[in-house]
Design an enzyme around this catalytic site. Sequence first.
Site, PDB file in Angstrom:
ATOM      1  N   THR A 135       0.833  -1.213   0.000  1.00 31.84           N
ATOM      2  CA  THR A 135       0.000   0.000   0.000  1.00 31.84           C
ATOM      3  C   THR A 135       0.859   1.252   0.000  1.00 31.84           C
ATOM      4  O   THR A 135       0.468   2.282  -0.545  1.00 31.84           O
ATOM      5  CB  THR A 135      -0.928  -0.006   1.237  1.00 31.84           C
ATOM      6  OG1 THR A 135      -1.821  -1.105   1.094  1.00 31.84           O
ATOM      7  CG2 THR A 135      -1.728   1.270   1.367  1.00 31.84           C
ATOM      8  N   THR A 187       1.693  -4.200   4.320  1.00 29.90           N
ATOM      9  CA  THR A 187       1.527  -4.497   5.756  1.00 29.90           C
ATOM     10  C   THR A 187       1.044  -5.929   5.997  1.00 29.90           C
ATOM     11  O   THR A 187       1.287  -6.490   7.065  1.00 29.90           O
ATOM     12  CB  THR A 187       0.489  -3.542   6.403  1.00 29.90           C
ATOM     13  OG1 THR A 187      -0.764  -3.687   5.735  1.00 29.90           O
ATOM     14  CG2 THR A 187       0.944  -2.097   6.338  1.00 29.90           C
ATOM     15  N   ASP A 188       0.356  -6.522   5.008  1.00 30.50           N
ATOM     16  CA  ASP A 188      -0.381  -7.762   5.288  1.00 30.50           C
ATOM     17  C   ASP A 188       0.500  -8.954   5.648  1.00 30.50           C
ATOM     18  O   ASP A 188       0.100  -9.778   6.474  1.00 30.50           O
ATOM     19  CB  ASP A 188      -1.287  -8.112   4.098  1.00 30.50           C
ATOM     20  CG  ASP A 188      -2.517  -7.209   4.060  1.00 30.50           C
ATOM     21  OD1 ASP A 188      -2.857  -6.629   5.112  1.00 30.50           O
ATOM     22  OD2 ASP A 188      -3.134  -7.074   2.997  1.00 30.50           O
TER      23      ASP A 188
HETATM   24  C1  SIN Z   1      -1.037  -2.949   2.847  1.00 35.22           C
HETATM   25  O1  SIN Z   1       0.109  -2.737   2.500  1.00 35.22           O
HETATM   26  O2  SIN Z   1      -1.529  -2.330   3.843  1.00 35.22           O
HETATM   27  C2  SIN Z   1      -1.966  -3.925   2.192  1.00 35.22           C
HETATM   28  C3  SIN Z   1      -1.464  -4.452   0.914  1.00 35.22           C
HETATM   29  C4  SIN Z   1      -0.209  -5.242   1.055  1.00 35.22           C
HETATM   30  O3  SIN Z   1       0.022  -5.875   2.084  1.00 35.22           O
HETATM   31  O4  SIN Z   1       0.558  -5.253   0.073  1.00 35.22           O
END
Ligand code: SIN
Length: 319
Positions: free
Chosen positions: A14, A95-96
């Site tokens: 993200t 983040t995932d």
């Molecule tokens: C994010 O980064 O918050 C969600 C998408 C990902 O993990 O690439």
Amino acid sequence: MSGQKIVVLGTGGTIAGTSEQAEDNIGYTAAQVGVAQLLEAVPGLEALAMVLHSEQVAQIDSKDMDGEVWLALARRCAHHIEDPVVRGIIITHGTDTLEETAWFLHQTLNAHKPVVLTCAMRPSTALTPDGPQNLLDAVAVAMTSGASGVLAVAAGEVHGALHVQKVHPYRVHAFTSGDVGPLGFVEEGTLRLTQNWPLALDGKARIAIEKIANADAWPRVEIVISHAGATGAVVDALVRDDVQGLVVACTGNGTMHHALEAALLRAQDAGVKVVRSTRCPEGQVLPKRGDLFPDSRGLSPVKARIALMLDLLNASARK
Ligand code: SIN
């Protein structure tokens, strides 16, 4: 200029996402902006343009993270860590699955220099994106004298690879180290460390990157969860499908539904490695006499899966 270079490896997420509308924090597409462009967009980093060197290792939504990207990332990190002019490494990541990549790198690198993963919960086009501040903070940590280990920096906090966990799907402050707490805080560009830097693994990685590269395939390790009404059907099906390892996200202190337990005992008898973790977001399974399966030694289910895959790879490489 010994030890002055900071390498920034981009993998997507993200932090590199874009949305058609600035006020849209969820309907965006991850992994659209290159890492060099992300760095250029951070106001406080122009002065460090000569110090920061970017490389795009991947451009993915981290839900799709896989062994191939992990291997490429580990190789680039290992290369740069041993370069005397490199002071530290930053990895931009979704983040995932950030905690899984952090744990994988912790197991495979001799991180005597800081390897700092950072991310964002809002896309780069948001009204108030969190990525630029996180990048600035990650640079501050990477440049801190004495910094080492695989770390995660987000929302002003620094976490170690062992405990970091994403616990919220929306808010900007999405990560925690549970009851252990963060390693420190970044405040106006300065790190306030509240714990010691994570211990390097006796100066050696737990598994050599080349062993992973030379393996025919990653061992098949799956996660099953114990819950009210659980059965052994999934476990039996996985055993028929040649699974090599199973991590159980157990209830409480490593307990599981009796039907699931019976299936896991059958799996263990058939040669499948079974490890118990807990589905509780904090704390860890405390072993006791008479346990039927080993526990994950404090690792969450997703990290226990990585540890078991690496154990199986190590064991097969020794044969
Ligand atoms: C994010 O980064 O918050 C969600 C998408 C990902 O993990 O690439």
